[in-house]
Design an enzyme around this catalytic site. Structure first.
Site, PDB file in Angstrom:
ATOM      1  N   ASP A  11       0.850  -1.181   0.000  1.00 29.52           N
ATOM      2  CA  ASP A  11       0.000   0.000   0.000  1.00 29.52           C
ATOM      3  C   ASP A  11       0.888   1.234   0.000  1.00 29.52           C
ATOM      4  OD1 ASP A  11      -2.675   1.244   0.175  1.00 29.52           O
ATOM      5  OD2 ASP A  11      -1.956   1.986   2.099  1.00 29.52           O
ATOM      6  N   GLU A  56      -6.169  18.379   1.819  1.00 22.75           N
ATOM      7  CA  GLU A  56      -7.039  17.221   1.577  1.00 22.75           C
ATOM      8  C   GLU A  56      -6.301  15.908   1.829  1.00 22.75           C
ATOM      9  OE1 GLU A  56      -6.444  19.634  -0.521  1.00 22.75           O
ATOM     10  OE2 GLU A  56      -8.345  20.682  -0.855  1.00 22.75           O
ATOM     11  N   HIS A 153      -5.467   6.669   7.345  1.00 22.49           N
ATOM     12  CA  HIS A 153      -4.810   5.750   6.424  1.00 22.49           C
ATOM     13  C   HIS A 153      -3.313   5.704   6.745  1.00 22.49           C
ATOM     14  CE1 HIS A 153      -7.974   5.326   3.092  1.00 22.49           C
ATOM     15  NE2 HIS A 153      -8.553   5.952   4.103  1.00 22.49           N
TER      16      HIS A 153
END
Length: 234
Positions: A11, A56, A153
């Site tokens: 990832d 963001e 995340h």
């Protein structure tokens, strides 16, 4: 161990959505699997993107300009990354996104694009669960995988969680049981390699003495001495 049995769950985190618009990698996390079982070997690195962090993106992963300022640039970590993944199959959730960033970064440091086989767990999940939501959080909920640590995340944490999701997608606990049986067949030590974590199964409910007595009385009334097991009770 044959290379074909080695997989890398991978990832990344980035500054945005498009490397062609100047977005860069800021984190890579990898988890090694051998025969679908985590080995405990991981690769994890934060990367200085050499640009600002948009608000963001910061809200997604929490990696700030200040935190990343003293981290190595991609050119300084690429050798270790390539060495770790080798020619293993890459297991990635929404693979085009991560592969697009990895290959863009490789191009910028004049390295060839990755040619590893890739399994996209988004596609795998859509095939297995047509019409269902296939986000990592949705799949964790579906399979009962604890993702409570995932408040933001993170590349390594998401890779560890994805490894559990991937195992469920390809057969779940049956895979680990088959590997365990294979190890016994070939004389491997019971703890010779790490096993996939298995969630505990609930125990069957226990009957009270009153419930057992009521059941016995019911059988006596219905069957009397005709019950075949009464011949062996003595």
């Amino acid at each position: 161990m044959q290379a074909s049995n080695r997989e890398i769950v991978l990832d990344t985190e980035t500054t945005g959505l498009s490397p062609r618009q100047g977005d860069r990698l800021v984190e890579i996390g990898c988890v090694e699997l051998i025969n679908h079982v985590p080995t405990g070997k991981n690769h994890h690195v934060y990367i200085n993107p050499e640009r600002d962090m948009p608000e963001e993106a910061f809200r997604v992963h929490g990696l700030s300009d200040e935190f990343l300022r003293d981290k190595p640039v991609f050119a300084d970590v690429v050798e270790d990354f390539i060495a770790f993944i080798g020619d293993a199959t890459l297991i990635i959730h929404n693979a085009p996104f991560d592969m697009g960033f990895l290959n863009a970064e490789l191009e910028w440091v004049q390295r060839p694009a990755l040619t590893n086989p890739v399994i996209d767990t988004v596609m795998l999940a859509r095939e297995k669960h047509p019409g269902a939501r296939v986000s990592l959080d949705a799949l964790c909920k579906h399979y009962g995988i604890d993702n409570s640590r995932r408040t933001l995340h993170g590349a390594l944490l998401d890779s560890e969680i994805l490894a559990e999701v991937y195992l469920e997608l390809i057969g779940g606990r049956q895979v680990a049981l088959a590997l365990s049986e294979e190890a016994r067949t070939y004389g491997a030590e019971p703890d010779a390699r790490p096993r996939a974590a298995q969630r505990p199964q609930p125990l069957p409910p226990r009957l009270t003495q009153a419930e057992l007595a009521a059941h016995a009385a019911f059988l006596e009334k219905e069957l009397g001495d005709k019950a075949i097991w009464t011949q062996y009770e003595s």
